[in-house]
Write a protein that holds these residues in place. Structure first.
Motif, PDB file in Angstrom:
ATOM      1  N   THR A  62      30.842  35.983  40.654  1.00 16.82           N
ATOM      2  CA  THR A  62      31.247  37.381  40.532  1.00 16.82           C
ATOM      3  C   THR A  62      32.642  37.584  41.108  1.00 16.82           C
ATOM      4  OG1 THR A  62      28.931  38.043  40.796  1.00 16.82           O
ATOM      5  CG2 THR A  62      30.596  39.764  41.035  1.00 16.82           C
ATOM      6  N   VAL A  63      33.527  38.144  40.285  1.00 14.29           N
ATOM      7  CA  VAL A  63      34.893  38.453  40.704  1.00 14.29           C
ATOM      8  C   VAL A  63      35.135  39.937  40.457  1.00 14.29           C
ATOM      9  CG1 VAL A  63      37.357  38.018  40.341  1.00 14.29           C
ATOM     10  CG2 VAL A  63      35.708  36.130  40.126  1.00 14.29           C
ATOM     11  N   PHE A  64      35.584  40.655  41.478  1.00 12.60           N
ATOM     12  CA  PHE A  64      35.981  42.053  41.300  1.00 12.60           C
ATOM     13  C   PHE A  64      37.498  42.132  41.216  1.00 12.60           C
ATOM     14  CE2 PHE A  64      31.783  42.862  43.341  1.00 12.60           C
ATOM     15  CZ  PHE A  64      31.236  43.620  42.303  1.00 12.60           C
ATOM     16  N   LEU A  65      37.976  42.941  40.264  1.00 10.66           N
ATOM     17  CA  LEU A  65      39.402  43.118  40.022  1.00 10.66           C
ATOM     18  C   LEU A  65      39.760  44.594  40.166  1.00 10.66           C
ATOM     19  CD1 LEU A  65      39.715  40.983  36.749  1.00 10.66           C
ATOM     20  CD2 LEU A  65      40.270  40.229  39.057  1.00 10.66           C
ATOM     21  N   LEU A  66      40.957  44.852  40.653  1.00  7.83           N
ATOM     22  CA  LEU A  66      41.426  46.221  40.844  1.00  7.83           C
ATOM     23  C   LEU A  66      42.877  46.299  40.397  1.00  7.83           C
ATOM     24  CD1 LEU A  66      40.988  49.096  42.161  1.00  7.83           C
ATOM     25  CD2 LEU A  66      41.974  48.092  44.237  1.00  7.83           C
ATOM     26  N   ASN A  67      43.210  47.309  39.564  1.00  7.13           N
ATOM     27  CA  ASN A  67      44.609  47.436  39.151  1.00  7.13           C
ATOM     28  C   ASN A  67      45.299  48.581  39.884  1.00  7.13           C
ATOM     29  OD1 ASN A  67      43.951  49.818  37.829  1.00  7.13           O
ATOM     30  ND2 ASN A  67      44.057  48.956  35.777  1.00  7.13           N
ATOM     31  N   SER A  68      46.589  48.746  39.605  1.00 11.38           N
ATOM     32  CA  SER A  68      47.418  49.676  40.369  1.00 11.38           C
ATOM     33  C   SER A  68      47.061  51.127  40.125  1.00 11.38           C
ATOM     34  CB  SER A  68      48.893  49.439  40.038  1.00 11.38           C
ATOM     35  OG  SER A  68      49.112  49.628  38.645  1.00 11.38           O
ATOM     36  N   ILE A  69      46.372  51.445  39.030  1.00 18.16           N
ATOM     37  CA  ILE A  69      46.010  52.839  38.756  1.00 18.16           C
ATOM     38  C   ILE A  69      44.553  53.118  39.125  1.00 18.16           C
ATOM     39  CG2 ILE A  69      47.769  53.117  36.985  1.00 18.16           C
ATOM     40  CD1 ILE A  69      45.651  52.733  34.863  1.00 18.16           C
TER      41      ILE A  69
END
Length: 546
Positions: free
Chosen positions: A274-281
């Motif tokens: 499991t990988v969680f990703l978060l972007n700038s918005i």
């Protein structure tokens, strides 16, 4: 002695009756009458809403004093004689919390804690290392702050131990540690990614000689997730790769992303799935076993992970509390309506997320339409036995047993949650409106400051009036988890500290204000008459340079 108004039994030096609030011109040691109520679990009906999108988040202001504590002393029996041994010579270790191992056992860290300020390192044993003063550009610690890696202005990479001894590793442009400690990664000048076992200072079997943009280690250090650089320095490949640190297991996920919506790697789980990703918005996505799924939109990060980093809890702008588990591939909405919020257990800050010390969200308290509920192990809502929370301190406990200290404006409450049953008792009856409460990590010592500028020290057995300011000026106070002391300022002049034994010590006669150094209550800072700020780091008073 009895109160002349209501007949309640009080001790000799109490200023007000704890029952009726009438003045009786006595002082200290107010007996605590314990009134308890309980409530049984109520089943919560959750709704699974595939693809549920949260609007812009409103971060809960009721921060917790982030992080747990070690025991101050333990008893040893030698030749039939009991005696007490102090672990930290008067200091409690701020990061003495629980870490999970592969078999889900929990071990308590009891070593020294490291703090860094302006490139100078301090530890809880009183050691100081100023060899790198004003010469650190990047630093990463494990969750205990027991060891770390850092780079200086020449991008030389170092490893620092809890005794503040330092060992040089190599050259690095980026670095990081795993959450539980023991491993570190770094990206060298050629943008190659390396993983080091800090117990041996040797490189692990994993190696990536491609140019790497970013990386994150799993909490246990067994997996690393990374992203390669694109064709030019501004282009990031839309692919995340997960590898075991021995290099034997590798998986990847490719996806589409716009330059303006590029994702950063938030975390990778202990099993590498499991990988969680978060972007700038503020968009959050999950890669689970090589497949990517969009989760939440427009979050201003308030993302709470379990210690294995394979489950996520978050709060939406409308107050909705949402939970995500990759096995279900759905978002579960736990609360609905306005006036929502999450009251947190002890946690650590890990990059852009908050990570709990244990592996479940049981024991958190959530708000829904002004009502408050415990979350049980299945994330069902159990009503708080007394439901009027004005302000709280972090929730303590694990394994089905939790404590929650809060005030309702006039009284301090100790709420408990034991095996699914909630109860509550008042541990301080209000004579004046409460301004704030503070507590140590296990909630054995609680401090209440009211609008009459009185300070009460509250335990499970008693409440003592330990200080009253003879001034109309508001009393400024802050709690330091590193030393388990409450700091307060009398008349915008004299700074005092008080410990759990109620010993009061004068720190300085030139102080205008004392406060936590930041919103996460790492430690305490105060301001002098020249408007200079000083950090209190263990027993060091360090002037901050700007």
């Amino acid at each position: 002695m009895k109160c002349s108004s209501c007949g309640y039994e009080v001790n000799e030096n109490t200023r007000h009756c704890p029952m009726c609030g009438n003045p009786i011109y006595l002082q200290e040691k107010v007996p605590v009458k314990k009134e308890s109520v309980t409530s049984e679990p109520n089943k919560n009906v959750d709704k699974d809403i595939p693809g549920f999108k949260l609007p812009k988040i409103m971060i809960d202001k009721k921060r917790a004093v982030f992080l747990g504590l070690s025991l101050l002393a333990f008893f040893v029996l030698i030749i039939g004689v009991k005696f007490t041994v102090s672990l930290f010579d008067g200091h409690r270790n701020f990061q003495s919390l629980f870490s999970s191992s592969d078999n889900d056992d929990y071990v308590e860290y009891t070593g020294d804690t490291i703090l860094e300020e302006g490139g100078v390192f301090y530890n809880s044993a009183g050691a100081v290392n100023d060899d790198y003063k004003d010469n650190i550009i990047n630093i990463s610690f494990d969750k205990f702050s027991s060891e770390g890696v850092f780079t200086d202005r020449e991008e030389e990479l170092y490893y620092i131990k809890s005794d503040l001894s330092v060992e040089q590793i190599g050259h690095a442009v980026d670095l990081g540690m795993n959450f539980n400690g023991g491993y570190a990664y770094y990206i060298n000048g050629k943008f190659e990614l390396k993983v080091i076992d800090l117990s041996t200072m040797e490189e692990c079997g994993f190696s990536c000689e491609d140019t790497v943009k970013e990386a994150v280690l799993s909490p246990n250090g067994k997996y690393i997730c990374y992203r390669k650089r694109g064709l030019n320095q501004n282009d990031i490949c839309a692919e995340v790769i997960v590898s075991s640190i021995d290099g034997k297991e590798v998986s990847s996920c490719q996806y589409e992303e716009l330059y303006s919506d590029q994702y950063d790697i938030l975390s990778v789980s202990n099993d590498g799935t499991t990988v969680f990703l978060l972007n700038s918005i503020g968009d959050v996505s999950c890669v689970y076993k090589g497949e990517m799924q969009s989760l939440f939109s427009d979050l201003k990060p308030a993302l709470f992970l379990n210690s294995d980093m394979d489950k996520l809890l978050t709060l939406g702008a409308s107050g909705a509390v949402c939970y995500y588990s990759p096995e279900s591939q759905n978002n579960s909405v736990l609360t609905y309506g306005d006036e929502g919020g999450i009251y947190l257990k002890s946690y650590h800050i890990f990059d852009k997320a908050y990570v709990f010390d244990d592996n479940s969200f049981e024991g958190c308290v959530v708000a829904e339409d002004g009502k408050h509920y415990w979350l049980d192990k299945d994330l069902n809502k159990v009503p708080l036995a007394y439901d009027a929370v004005t302000k709280s301190v972090p929730i303590s406990g694990r394994d089905g047993s939790y404590k929650f200290v809060f005030h309702d404006g006039e009284n301090v409450h100790l709420a408990t949650f034991e095996n699914g049953v909630a109860s509550d008792k008042k541990i301080l009856y209000g004579m004046n409106r409460i301004k704030n409460i503070y507590a140590d990590g296990d909630l054995s010592n609680i401090w209440s400051v009211n609008e009459a500028n009185e300070i009460y020290h509250v335990t499970d057995e008693k409440a003592d009036l330990v200080y009253q300011q003879d001034s109309d000026l508001d009393l400024s106070a802050a709690y330091d988890l590193y030393t388990d002391k409450l700091y307060f300022v009398k008349g915008r002049k004299t700074l005092f500290s008080i410990d759990s034994d109620e010993n009061i010590k004068t720190i300085t006669d030139e102080c205008t204000e004392v406060k936590p150094i930041d919103e996460f209550y790492k430690y305490v800072t105060y301001t002098d008459f020249d408007i200079s700020d000083y950090s209190i780091i263990f027993d060091n008073y360090v002037k901050k340079e700007y």
